[in-house]
Write an enzyme that holds these catalytic residues in place. Structure first.
Site, PDB file in Angstrom:
ATOM      1  N   GLU A  60       0.866  -1.174   0.000  1.00 64.40           N
ATOM      2  CA  GLU A  60       0.000   0.000   0.000  1.00 64.40           C
ATOM      3  C   GLU A  60       0.903   1.224   0.000  1.00 64.40           C
ATOM      4  O   GLU A  60       1.702   1.420   0.915  1.00 64.40           O
ATOM      5  CB  GLU A  60      -0.916   0.011   1.219  1.00 64.40           C
ATOM      6  CG  GLU A  60      -1.877   1.198   1.208  1.00 64.40           C
ATOM      7  CD  GLU A  60      -2.678   1.337   2.490  1.00 64.40           C
ATOM      8  OE1 GLU A  60      -3.406   2.337   2.620  1.00 64.40           O
ATOM      9  OE2 GLU A  60      -2.568   0.462   3.375  1.00 64.40           O
ATOM     10  N   ASP A  71      -5.165   9.446   9.226  1.00 61.21           N
ATOM     11  CA  ASP A  71      -3.856   8.997   9.694  1.00 61.21           C
ATOM     12  C   ASP A  71      -3.447   9.641  11.013  1.00 61.21           C
ATOM     13  O   ASP A  71      -3.740  10.811  11.275  1.00 61.21           O
ATOM     14  CB  ASP A  71      -2.791   9.293   8.629  1.00 61.21           C
ATOM     15  CG  ASP A  71      -2.979   8.443   7.392  1.00 61.21           C
ATOM     16  OD1 ASP A  71      -3.068   7.210   7.561  1.00 61.21           O
ATOM     17  OD2 ASP A  71      -3.050   8.986   6.282  1.00 61.21           O
TER      18      ASP A  71
END
Length: 269
Positions: A60, A71
């Site tokens: 990824e 995130d």
């Protein structure tokens, strides 16, 4: 950027990678995350190669963005550092091109860089680079029609995310339309290293697998080989590890990172 010589559609390559991992004796495919351009573009190419050498089945690849809402602090800081170092989308795609023939690369991008580039142009560049799929964490299903159509026309997987808080009816819709694999978020909140999950992961994975036609991967909060092994034991067909590897990218050389990947890959056997 040198285009990868990949002929099979991305969706097929992703399916083959999961099947190959199982055939090779792994309980789940290993998918480490990395931030393209961190700590710099050349180093991130070396890290991508180290991932593959260490046993990654898929990668990824994150595109740095200034406001990565999904995130946590480690990946957020890496994105900021990559942007400050001048990483561009073109340079980030050279990281994908460096390993795209060896393993499927799934790009993780927020929607703004895609819209700024133009959806069709963005997807064309992914295909030319050999990227197999796309994850867009801030793209609601109700607004995904243009991206969905562009990916489908090019054989790119548009990988959806589901979470412990996803309502049952909505989860059924998301899972039914999924291509590539389903990214199952193990915890509520953002990415990051954790000591445990928020709830009953086996039950969550069973809910997702019930209607799934593609593999089910688990991510967010997995930061040790033992946690990766537990994810596979809980029913995950793929294990995604992010912050731990991004932290390593800022602390260690490519050889050490490859050994870290190998430890996770071994734990999944």
């Amino acid at each position: 950027m040198t285009a990868a010589h990949v002929t099979a559609p991305g969706t097929e390559r992703i399916a083959e990678a999961f099947a190959r991992a199982h055939a090779d004796g792994r309980r789940a495919a290993l998918m480490p995350y990395m931030m393209a351009g961190y700590p710099d573009v050349e180093r991130s190419r070396e890290i991508a190669a180290a991932y593959v050498d260490g046993g990654a089945d898929l990668i990824e690849l994150g595109i740095p963005f200034s406001d990565p809402l999904a995130d946590g602090p480690v990946i957020h800081a890496a994105a900021v550092a990559a942007l400050e170092a001048g990483a561009t989308l073109h340079e980030c795609l050279t990281v994908a091109a460096a390993v795209a023939e060896r393993v499927p690369v799934i790009l993780m991008s927020y929607i703004n860089p895609i819209l700024a580039r133009g959806v069709e142009r963005f997807c064309d560049e992914l295909v030319a680079t050999g990227v197999c799929g796309l994850i867009v964490p801030d793209l609601p299903r109700e607004e995904s029609g243009l991206v969905t159509a562009a990916c489908a026309a090019r054989g790119l997987a548009l990988v959806p995310l589901v979470a412990p808080t996803t309502p049952p009816d909505r989860m059924t819709e998301i899972v039914a339309a999924a291509t590539g694999f389903i990214y199952t978020v193990a915890v509520t909140g953002t990415t990051g290293e954790r000591t445990g999950s928020d709830g009953d992961v086996p039950a969550l994975l069973a809910r997702v697998r019930g209607d799934a036609r593609v593999p089910v991967a688990l991510g967010f909060g997995i930061s040790t080989p033992e946690q990766a092994s537990a994810a596979a034991a809980a029913g995950a067909e793929g294990v995604i590890v992010g912050s731990r590897f991004v932290r390593a990218a800022g602390e260690a050389d490519a050889v050490a990172i490859g050994e870290l990947v190998r430890a996770f890959a071994t734990a999944l056997r």
